[in-house]
Design a protein around this motif. Structure first.
Motif, short mmCIF file in Angstrom:
data_model
loop_
_atom_site.label_atom_id
_atom_site.label_comp_id
_atom_site.label_asym_id
_atom_site.label_seq_id
_atom_site.Cartn_x
_atom_site.Cartn_y
_atom_site.Cartn_z
N GLU A 1 6.53 21.93 7.43
CA GLU A 1 6.51 23.31 6.93
C GLU A 1 5.08 23.75 6.71
O GLU A 1 4.28 23.06 6.07
CB GLU A 1 7.31 23.43 5.63
N LYS B 1 11.31 26.42 13.96
CA LYS B 1 12.72 26.42 13.59
C LYS B 1 13.09 27.82 13.13
O LYS B 1 12.69 28.26 12.05
CB LYS B 1 12.96 25.41 12.46
N GLU C 1 10.08 22.00 13.91
CA GLU C 1 10.92 20.80 13.92
C GLU C 1 10.74 19.96 15.18
O GLU C 1 10.61 20.49 16.28
CB GLU C 1 12.39 21.20 13.78
N LYS D 1 8.77 26.96 9.45
CA LYS D 1 9.23 25.58 9.61
C LYS D 1 9.28 25.24 11.09
O LYS D 1 9.81 26.01 11.89
CB LYS D 1 10.60 25.40 8.97
N VAL E 1 11.01 18.03 10.04
CA VAL E 1 10.42 19.36 9.85
C VAL E 1 9.07 19.28 9.17
O VAL E 1 8.91 18.62 8.15
CB VAL E 1 11.37 20.25 9.01
#
Length: 593
Positions: free
Chosen positions: A432, A501, A424, A422, A430
């Motif tokens: 993914e 992230k 961000e 993920k 976010v």
């Protein structure tokens, strides 16, 4: 030809002033056949049209299907999403409030929303409601912040500060949906209502727009509503409704030809509808006063057209020598046009259930030619020719660009699994990335695409619906892992950077105790200790204390410093005997004392 005739049979009777005015009968003779023909040419299932002349609705009529599969006909009461035709209501609302002395369009937004914040401090402090309504904030569209996103209106508002501008403040027109959202929030703050309630109370109720609503959720509960379609590989397909409640003041209204005709009556009659004053003449004048010039082709391609300017929620131009005020609307499955000629007292609204079609503008122009008594211009033929030419050209240019920049026979620097995770951005949220077999997939708050390897660590979106061949450039960090993705989500600014992230680990207090103690960096001693039972800190003399966040077993990141990591070397019992500090300027080791 059979298809055209079939559509003609589906023209649904509505409010028509035929027979009452022979001149109007003559002007609109053959109009139904024209609409059916254009619908056929652009594969549009359903259309609803209303025409206003002075204070009368001279035509309000449905054509084709609101639901193609169920063969449900369009009527003058069929609800369609009107998209950005909503902006005119938001702009009118602020003008109305200024007339009532409740706000001033030229005072800073912060006078009403004190926490309003953009990336630039000067713009944050000085941007006014008028700036919001005429697209001169300096921000480009940044539409993928809100499109399909799960964020509330308040969350979108709070993320504005992380959006990069592309032009200096007030120097250029740049269409910006989020600023109209803010305008709706200003109205809500001043009136202590939601924008929806304010708009309903001050416009929908007095204009008797009884079917109009503010959400696709409510649209689908109505008795008579349209299904949205798109043209995919020359096949008409149903597409899901796009909920844009959070962005409401910029484009969430759903309405019918009947209801919108009431709005047009007020606009071309000094703000009055059935004797009731809904808007002042001053407000209507402000809405259609040119404020910013808009980008145009120079010279103008067609003699009938002219250069455009933007007022407050409306585009102002000249059509065949007549002042035209209009606005289009497009949202998933729907395209619309609302237009009025203030000096000629003519109004037209065209609603359709096809994604991104020029049909509303084509039909609007046909209506204007007829109502003005001018020779008919073949806008349909012109735009069909443009469509075919542009489609081939764009495909060719895109392929040539890809071929030119692609380095062949390269490989990614990491196994595909290393690209997953993920990532961000503080505004966009976010994205993914998942690895499935020999390919990657991307998901930005529900907007999904497969990714094909392009070259090196660059992958290209292959999905037809979202991202449209956009490149995803993966960036390797100083520690050798994939640290970020750069995506060109807004072409007029730098690529949007999504940082990995990290999935932080919860570490039990007894394990944290294994890391505590003093560590010697060749004469400078750093200390590691626990606070609040479960928080691990590092203190280096002469610096603030740093909280450490666990990212892997025995590995931590320094929370407030980008690119700084700490790794503990442990013995067989799990007790730390060495601290390794990994920094942008090198790696440093310290033995435990």
């Amino acid at each position: 030809m059979r298809h055209v005739l079939f559509l003609l049979l589906l023209a649904t009777p509505g409010t028509i002033a035929f027979g009452q005015n022979k001149a109007l009968d003559k002007k609109l003779k053959g109009f139904d056949a024209y609409v059916a023909s254009v619908m056929h040419d652009w594969s549009v299932p359903g259309v609803s049209v209303a025409i206003v002349y002075k204070n009368k609705i001279v035509l309000s009529k449905g054509y084709g299907y609101r639901d193609k599969e169920k063969k449900l006909p369009v009527t003058p009461q069929t609800l369609f999403a009107i998209g950005s035709c909503t902006k005119a209501f938001t702009a009118a609302g602020l003008c109305l409030l200024e007339d009532e002395g409740k706000l001033e369009l030229d005072k800073p937004v912060r006078d009403y929303l004190p926490d309003f914040k953009l990336q630039d401090d000067y713009v944050s402090a000085n941007l006014t409601s008028r700036d919001l309504l005429c697209h001169r904030s300096g921000l480009p569209r940044h539409d993928l912040l809100w499109y399909g996103a799960p964020f509330s209106r308040r969350e979108l508002y709070e993320r504005l500060q992380y959006l990069e501008p592309s032009k200096p403040f007030r120097t250029a027109y740049q269409y910006q949906n989020l600023m109209f959202m803010v305008a709706g929030m200003v109205a809500g703050q001043v009136t202590h209502q939601s924008w929806e309630d304010f708009t309903r109370d001050r416009f929908l109720i007095p204009l008797e727009m009884t079917s109009t609503n503010f959400s696709v959720n409510d649209l689908q509960q109505a008795r008579d509503f349209a299904t949205g379609y798109s043209l995919q590989n020359d096949t008409v397909k149903v597409i899901p409704y796009m909920n844009i409640d959070a962005l409401g003041p910029a484009g969430a209204i759903n309405s019918s030809a009947d209801d919108m005709s009431h709005w047009l009556v007020a606009l071309i009659n000094g703000g009055r509808y059935k004797g009731k004053k809904v808007l002042s003449e001053n407000s209507i004048r402000q809405l259609q006063t040119p404020t910013m010039t808009t980008p145009v082709e120079v010279p103008v391609r067609y003699d009938e057209s002219f250069y455009n300017s933007y007022g407050l929620g409306w585009v102002i131009t000249s059509y065949r020598g007549h002042v035209r005020v209009d606005h289009g609307g497009n949202i998933d499955g729907f395209s619309a046009s609302t237009c009025f000629l203030p000096k000629d007292s003519i109004g037209v609204v065209v609603l359709s259930n096809m994604n991104g079609t020029p049909l509303p503008a084509i039909v609007r122009s046909q209506v204007l030619d007829r109502m003005l008594g001018l020779p008919l211009t073949d806008w349909n033929g012109r735009l069909l020719a443009d469509e075919n030419k542009n489609k081939d050209l764009q495909a060719r240019v895109k392929k040539e660009e890809d071929d030119l920049h692609r380095v062949k026979d390269t490989k990614p620097s990491h196994p595909l699994a290393a690209f997953a995770g993920k990532f961000e951005h503080p505004a966009y949220g976010v994205v993914e990335i998942t690895a499935e077999g020999n390919s990657l997939k991307a998901d930005l708050h529900g907007l999904k695409t497969d990714l094909a390897h392009y070259h090196y660590d660059v992958f290209q979106a292959t999905g037809k619906k979202y991202f449209q061949s956009e490149k995803f450039q993966f960036i390797t960090g100083l520690d050798g892992s994939i640290d970020a993705i750069h995506i060109r989500l807004e072409p007029s600014v730098k690529d949007i950077e999504f940082k990995r992230k990290l999935q932080l680990l919860d570490v039990a207090a007894p394990t944290l105790a294994n890391y505590t103690g003093d560590y010697d960096f060749g004469g400078q001693v750093a200390r590691v200790y626990i606070k609040e039972l479960t928080k691990l800190y590092l203190f280096v003399p002469g610096q603030p204390e740093y909280e450490l966040a666990a990212t892997k077993p025995n590995e931590f990141k320094i929370k407030i410093l980008e690119g700084f990591q700490v790794r503990f070397e442990v013995d067989a019992t799990g007790k730390a005997n060495e601290l390794v500090s990994i920094q942008p300027n090198g790696t440093f080791r310290a033995k435990r004392k």
